[in-house]
Design a protein around this motif. Sequence first.
Motif, mmCIF file in Angstrom:
data_model
loop_
_atom_site.group_PDB
_atom_site.id
_atom_site.type_symbol
_atom_site.label_atom_id
_atom_site.label_comp_id
_atom_site.label_asym_id
_atom_site.label_seq_id
_atom_site.Cartn_x
_atom_site.Cartn_y
_atom_site.Cartn_z
ATOM 1 N N HIS A 206 0.857 -1.114 0.209
ATOM 2 C CA HIS A 206 -0.045 -0.117 0.005
ATOM 3 C C HIS A 206 0.682 1.243 0.014
ATOM 4 O O HIS A 206 0.554 2.225 -0.659
ATOM 5 C CB HIS A 206 -0.872 -0.012 1.227
ATOM 6 C CG HIS A 206 -2.098 1.060 1.393
ATOM 7 N ND1 HIS A 206 -1.792 2.158 1.487
ATOM 8 C CD2 HIS A 206 -3.174 1.050 0.722
ATOM 9 C CE1 HIS A 206 -2.714 3.064 1.613
ATOM 10 N NE2 HIS A 206 -3.740 2.118 0.899
ATOM 11 N N THR A 207 2.025 1.252 0.906
ATOM 12 C CA THR A 207 2.853 2.457 0.839
ATOM 13 C C THR A 207 3.606 2.267 -0.416
ATOM 14 O O THR A 207 3.759 3.782 -1.050
ATOM 15 C CB THR A 207 3.928 1.994 1.939
ATOM 16 O OG1 THR A 207 3.277 1.904 3.215
ATOM 17 C CG2 THR A 207 4.842 3.249 2.001
ATOM 18 N N VAL A 208 3.972 1.441 -1.025
ATOM 19 C CA VAL A 208 4.694 1.503 -2.609
ATOM 20 C C VAL A 208 3.778 2.200 -3.355
ATOM 21 O O VAL A 208 4.044 2.966 -4.023
ATOM 22 C CB VAL A 208 5.508 0.140 -2.698
ATOM 23 C CG1 VAL A 208 5.763 -0.068 -4.201
ATOM 24 C CG2 VAL A 208 6.387 -0.344 -1.827
ATOM 25 N N ALA A 209 2.514 1.666 -3.423
ATOM 26 C CA ALA A 209 1.537 2.080 -4.525
ATOM 27 C C ALA A 209 1.293 3.581 -4.268
ATOM 28 O O ALA A 209 0.947 4.369 -5.395
ATOM 29 C CB ALA A 209 0.345 1.194 -4.201
ATOM 30 N N HIS A 210 1.228 4.095 -3.210
ATOM 31 C CA HIS A 210 0.919 5.461 -2.993
ATOM 32 C C HIS A 210 2.405 6.406 -2.857
ATOM 33 O O HIS A 210 1.720 7.714 -2.708
ATOM 34 C CB HIS A 210 0.204 5.640 -1.612
ATOM 35 C CG HIS A 210 -1.252 5.147 -1.642
ATOM 36 N ND1 HIS A 210 -1.585 3.678 -1.608
ATOM 37 C CD2 HIS A 210 -2.565 5.703 -2.084
ATOM 38 C CE1 HIS A 210 -3.157 3.788 -1.965
ATOM 39 N NE2 HIS A 210 -3.572 4.885 -2.005
ATOM 40 N N ASP A 211 3.425 5.848 -2.901
ATOM 41 C CA ASP A 211 4.585 6.660 -3.093
ATOM 42 C C ASP A 211 5.394 6.256 -4.197
ATOM 43 O O ASP A 211 6.418 5.646 -3.794
ATOM 44 C CB ASP A 211 5.263 6.705 -1.710
ATOM 45 C CG ASP A 211 6.509 7.940 -1.675
ATOM 46 O OD1 ASP A 211 6.425 8.436 -2.622
ATOM 47 O OD2 ASP A 211 7.030 7.819 -0.609
ATOM 48 N N ARG A 212 4.928 6.299 -5.272
ATOM 49 C CA ARG A 212 5.721 5.554 -6.768
ATOM 50 C C ARG A 212 7.096 6.259 -6.855
ATOM 51 O O ARG A 212 8.106 5.748 -7.270
ATOM 52 C CB ARG A 212 4.909 5.429 -7.740
ATOM 53 C CG ARG A 212 3.820 4.219 -7.721
ATOM 54 C CD ARG A 212 2.942 4.328 -8.871
ATOM 55 N NE ARG A 212 2.070 5.733 -8.764
ATOM 56 C CZ ARG A 212 1.367 5.960 -9.972
ATOM 57 N NH1 ARG A 212 1.442 5.009 -10.763
ATOM 58 N NH2 ARG A 212 0.512 7.070 -9.766
ATOM 59 N N ASP A 213 7.055 7.617 -6.357
ATOM 60 C CA ASP A 213 8.407 8.345 -6.508
ATOM 61 C C ASP A 213 9.241 7.857 -5.763
ATOM 62 O O ASP A 213 10.445 7.632 -6.351
ATOM 63 C CB ASP A 213 8.068 9.928 -6.194
ATOM 64 C CG ASP A 213 7.089 10.561 -7.335
ATOM 65 O OD1 ASP A 213 6.894 10.163 -8.383
ATOM 66 O OD2 ASP A 213 6.423 11.597 -6.882
ATOM 67 N N SER A 214 9.189 7.279 -4.488
ATOM 68 C CA SER A 214 10.205 6.950 -3.723
ATOM 69 C C SER A 214 10.429 5.300 -3.845
ATOM 70 O O SER A 214 11.499 5.055 -3.281
ATOM 71 C CB SER A 214 9.694 7.176 -2.254
ATOM 72 O OG SER A 214 9.288 8.565 -1.803
ATOM 73 N N HIS A 215 9.520 4.865 -4.326
ATOM 74 C CA HIS A 215 9.704 3.221 -4.640
ATOM 75 C C HIS A 215 9.388 2.929 -5.799
ATOM 76 O O HIS A 215 8.616 2.123 -6.290
ATOM 77 C CB HIS A 215 8.756 2.732 -3.602
ATOM 78 C CG HIS A 215 8.763 3.092 -2.271
ATOM 79 N ND1 HIS A 215 9.993 2.750 -1.448
ATOM 80 C CD2 HIS A 215 8.013 3.788 -1.305
ATOM 81 C CE1 HIS A 215 9.751 3.225 -0.055
ATOM 82 N NE2 HIS A 215 8.609 3.907 -0.073
ATOM 83 N N ALA A 216 9.893 3.488 -6.964
ATOM 84 C CA ALA A 216 9.525 3.329 -8.241
ATOM 85 C C ALA A 216 9.894 1.926 -8.676
ATOM 86 O O ALA A 216 9.186 1.321 -9.347
ATOM 87 C CB ALA A 216 10.283 4.427 -9.249
ATOM 88 N N ALA A 217 11.115 1.407 -8.374
ATOM 89 C CA ALA A 217 11.683 0.238 -8.883
ATOM 90 C C ALA A 217 10.658 -1.139 -8.231
ATOM 91 O O ALA A 217 10.215 -2.034 -8.753
ATOM 92 C CB ALA A 217 13.155 -0.165 -8.468
ATOM 93 N N LEU A 218 10.503 -0.918 -6.793
ATOM 94 C CA LEU A 218 9.548 -1.866 -6.437
ATOM 95 C C LEU A 218 8.172 -1.856 -6.954
ATOM 96 O O LEU A 218 7.691 -2.990 -7.057
ATOM 97 C CB LEU A 218 9.515 -1.485 -4.653
ATOM 98 C CG LEU A 218 10.673 -1.812 -3.941
ATOM 99 C CD1 LEU A 218 10.503 -1.395 -2.516
ATOM 100 C CD2 LEU A 218 10.910 -3.399 -3.874
ATOM 101 N N TRP A 219 7.521 -0.655 -7.400
ATOM 102 C CA TRP A 219 6.290 -0.737 -7.775
ATOM 103 C C TRP A 219 6.208 -1.389 -9.161
ATOM 104 O O TRP A 219 5.673 -2.166 -9.607
ATOM 105 C CB TRP A 219 5.774 0.728 -8.060
ATOM 106 C CG TRP A 219 4.443 0.750 -8.621
ATOM 107 C CD1 TRP A 219 4.020 1.400 -10.117
ATOM 108 C CD2 TRP A 219 3.302 0.389 -8.278
ATOM 109 N NE1 TRP A 219 2.982 1.004 -10.189
ATOM 110 C CE2 TRP A 219 2.303 0.636 -9.311
ATOM 111 C CE3 TRP A 219 2.808 -0.201 -7.085
ATOM 112 C CZ2 TRP A 219 1.024 0.189 -9.367
ATOM 113 C CZ3 TRP A 219 1.369 -0.701 -6.903
ATOM 114 C CH2 TRP A 219 0.582 -0.344 -8.251
#
Length: 281
Positions: A206-219
């Motif tokens: 949920h965090t990754v999906a809502h903060d794709r700028d910080s977690h682009a590779a994981l998303w």
Amino acid sequence: MSGQPGQGAATRGDETFVSFGEQGAQLTYGSYLRLPQLLDSQHLESDPPAHDELLFITIHQVYELWFKQLLHEVTAARDALLSPPGTGRDRLWWAQHLLARVHVIERTLVQQVDVLETMTPQDFLEFRQRLAPASGFQSVQFRELEFLSGAKDPGYLDRFRGLSDDEQERLRRRLEEPTLWDAFVTALGGAGFDVGDDEQVARALHTVAHDRDSHAALWALAEALLQHDELAASWRARHVVMVERMIGAKSGTGGSSGSTYLRSRLPLQYYPLLWELRSQL
């Protein structure tokens, strides 16, 4: 392989020598690809020979070759995600790159059903009884791919008793080793998320999906996994319709319930947490 064999030449002083090709080495196009062995692997069981049996054998051998390649790519993607950060190329990018290749191959698997459907039910019935008790249910590589992707089913080893010792060992190894999903969860943990149970993993997603700028590779990886799941489901759906078109509700040659069994597999999801995430966005 491209180019004309035997045309690579270079000049050293007054001496011309062949640097590659049939004249320069023992390796040829045919020997490299083991074409004599490969093209001698299609042996018809029907007598007199049924015209479409060659097509049937060829398409399923091609499927097994693609399954081999998929296992190669998915295993490498998993291993990349399990490797410690800083051990070479960007491991998240590499895993995503390999999964993109997996997607292309899986689309090819779906499209190959079109070739099988050029065979009519009447033509298939000319040699179908010769196949028993062989069945696509017995494809060990396909089961390996499911286990490796995340859908482990230990009961398969008990339900099917025609496995060789080597095949049993391969499947047991797949049941014991980490899955692609395990590796992705490890990558989430490596990024600082708590991943001790499914609830924590769901919160991390949920965090990754809502903060794709910080977690682009994981998303991007999460989307690649979902694409893999979706394409596998597409293949299963396309396959069951093809089987129903060919044999209707008849039992499978290996003793399975045929299309009934195949339809029971349609709800299978490799990554339910990624699908559940859609309801939370």
